[in-house]
Design an enzyme around this catalytic site. Structure first.
Site, mmCIF file in Angstrom:
data_model
loop_
_atom_site.group_PDB
_atom_site.id
_atom_site.type_symbol
_atom_site.label_atom_id
_atom_site.label_comp_id
_atom_site.label_asym_id
_atom_site.label_seq_id
_atom_site.Cartn_x
_atom_site.Cartn_y
_atom_site.Cartn_z
ATOM 1 N N ASP A 212 0.867 -1.174 0.000
ATOM 2 C CA ASP A 212 0.000 0.000 0.000
ATOM 3 C C ASP A 212 0.912 1.236 0.000
ATOM 4 O O ASP A 212 1.486 1.599 1.024
ATOM 5 C CB ASP A 212 -0.897 -0.038 1.245
ATOM 6 N N CYS A 376 -8.276 6.743 10.346
ATOM 7 C CA CYS A 376 -8.610 5.434 9.743
ATOM 8 C C CYS A 376 -7.591 4.371 10.114
ATOM 9 O O CYS A 376 -7.289 3.469 9.316
ATOM 10 C CB CYS A 376 -8.743 5.526 8.221
HETATM 11 N N1 PLP Z 1 -3.740 3.534 2.775
HETATM 12 C C1 PLP Z 1 -3.128 4.540 3.406
HETATM 13 C C2 PLP Z 1 -1.819 4.299 4.095
HETATM 14 C C3 PLP Z 1 -3.695 5.816 3.427
HETATM 15 O O1 PLP Z 1 -3.088 6.807 4.068
HETATM 16 C C4 PLP Z 1 -4.940 6.007 2.771
HETATM 17 C C5 PLP Z 1 -5.599 7.316 2.824
HETATM 18 O O2 PLP Z 1 -5.361 8.123 3.686
HETATM 19 C C6 PLP Z 1 -5.521 4.931 2.114
HETATM 20 C C7 PLP Z 1 -4.904 3.711 2.138
HETATM 21 C C8 PLP Z 1 -6.808 5.079 1.379
HETATM 22 O O3 PLP Z 1 -6.641 5.939 0.277
HETATM 23 P P1 PLP Z 1 -7.876 6.443 -0.578
HETATM 24 O O4 PLP Z 1 -8.887 6.953 0.394
HETATM 25 O O5 PLP Z 1 -7.305 7.504 -1.448
HETATM 26 O O6 PLP Z 1 -8.374 5.279 -1.358
#
Ligand code: PLP
Length: 419
Positions: A212, A376
């Site tokens: 990710d 989150c």
């Molecule tokens: N993974 C990480 C580490 C993130 O910081 C984020 C968003 O803040 C995401 C996944 C999700 O990204 P998105 O909301 O752009 O799909």
């Protein structure tokens, strides 16, 4: 006084933050009568004028649907859309543009891989490994597919500095491990994970791995061939591009073998009621009218970052991180959450018992935009036994003066709440 000027060896150009800030119209905004200090870059980055102009140009002079038209505008839109894909391929050093799939963002990319690559391989009792510091976007999709297949999620623990206990990965892997999905840089702690090590471990055990990269593409040059990961995912909006566009990189051999995620126009070669023949890569995964302007904007954004140079970006962001960390470490009643040795320009902090939202509101009154809450990453908050943090995340267009303003605003907050 703190203006940073750096001569990059590789790009041989002057990196002048004051000048670079002029590329971002929104940075001139006044908030409550004060200059905006935008320190919420981990949530989304601001957009440079070249990206805004490219989107405007598309709607003013190219607007048309891609791939299907025989007319001038459709040709023009298709060319720009596919040129952007080639730019992104070069940006992450994918072997082929077929490996670059346009998606809505990191979240959609992870869901796509979870449902089309991993779920069909999962049997009862199997497991998928993630870490404790994942964003919910890299937890919930795995819970959904694991629940459905009666499989388990195993969790790589972290230590009190917010570092991955990488030595535990080997203990977690067993013959039932079908996939590993790991965040490159933690959005709530700033920790940079030793992903190469984990990729090597995964492959030594014949386990495919997804990285990710939502928080890493903005800070570091990504070379997917050098990393060797099977999938790498990121969102455009965190790297100066618009929202609603992101990338799923996957090794061609794996993508070829995967079924489509969604059915619809553009992802087919031929449809009859008896049988549908799917389109080739990358279109097999791009059902329906895509975010054309977003893709074009992303192509321009990656060029913009390449022109700035990651060496310059890193130097400026490290300077901001070190400066802020030094200041915050000296503040009474302030505790930094996430103190990994290897860290990106993110400073998460708690102020005594004050609720993170109250901290965020006080800072907003001073024109300072930070994120407040669990970001989150609720398991991270549970680990540190806190409800949330205030998070300042710095980009290359931030200045040391802005860190000073942040510090003053934090001190003001402490005075208001603690007297
Ligand atoms: N993974 C990480 C580490 C993130 O910081 C984020 C968003 O803040 C995401 C996944 C999700 O990204 P998105 O909301 O752009 O799909």
């Amino acid at each position: 006084m703190h203006q940073f000027i750096q001569n990059s060896k590789s790009e041989n150009q002057i990196f002048d933050v004051k000048k670079i800030r002029q590329d971002f119209p929104i940075l001139n905004t006044k908030v409550h009568g004060k200059p905006l200090v935008y320190l919420d870059n981990a949530a989304t980055s601001q957009k440079p004028k070249v990206v805004i102009d490219a989107i405007q140009k598309y709607y003013e002079s190219q607007n048309s649907n891609v791939h299907r038209g025989v007319h001038f505008l459709s040709d023009s839109a298709t060319n720009s859309y596919e040129e952007a894909r080639d730019k992104i391929k070069n940006f992450i050093n994918a072997k082929s543009s077929k490996e670059v799939i346009y998606v809505r963002g990191t979240t959609e990319a992870i869901n796509l891989v979870a449902h089309t690559f991993v779920k069909p391989k999962l049997n009862e009792g199997d497991n998928v490994i993630v870490s404790l510091m994942e964003h919910h976007a890299n937890i919930v999709p795995w819970q959904i597919v694991c629940d459905e297949k009666k499989a388990k999620i195993k969790i790589i623990p972290i230590n009190e500095f917010g570092e991955l206990k990488v030595e535990e990965v080997n203990n977690l892997i067993d013959e039932k491990t079908k996939f590993i999905s790991l965040v490159h840089i933690s959005n709530s702690l700033g920790t940079i994970n030793p992903i190469k090590k984990v990729i090597e471990l995964a492959h030594k055990n014949n386990i495919p791995i997804l990285i990710d990269g939502a928080q890493s593409v903005c800070h570091s040059k990504i070379d997917v061939q050098d990393l060797g990961c099977d999938f790498f995912v990121f969102s455009g909006h965190k790297i100066c591009a618009p929202t609603g566009i992101g990338i799923l990189y996957g090794k061609e051999k794996l993508l070829e073998a995967m079924p489509p995620y969604q059915g619809g126009g553009d992802m087919i070669l031929q449809v009859t009621f008896e049988k549908t023949i799917y389109n080739d890569l990358p279109y097999k995964f791009e059902a329906g009218t895509p975010n054309i302007a977003g893709a074009i904007g992303l192509g321009v954004a990656v060029e913009y970052l390449q022109n700035l140079g990651y060496e310059n970006i890193n130097t400026q962001e490290s300077k901001l991180l070190n400066y802020a960390t030094e200041k915050f470490s000296k503040l009474e009643n302030v505790r930094i959450i996430g103190t990994s040795k290897n860290k990106a320009s993110i400073v998460s902090f708690v102020m005594a018992d004050i609720h993170a939202h109250d901290v965020g509101t006080i800072l907003d009154q001073e024109g300072v935009a930070v994120r407040a809450g669990h970001h989150c990453t609720q398991p991270v908050m549970d680990y540190f036994k806190i409800a949330g943090t205030a998070r300042a995340s710095f980009s290359f267009y931030n200045t040391l003066e802005e860190v000073d303003i942040l510090e003053d605003a934090v001190k003001k907050g402490i005075k208001i709440f603690l007297g």
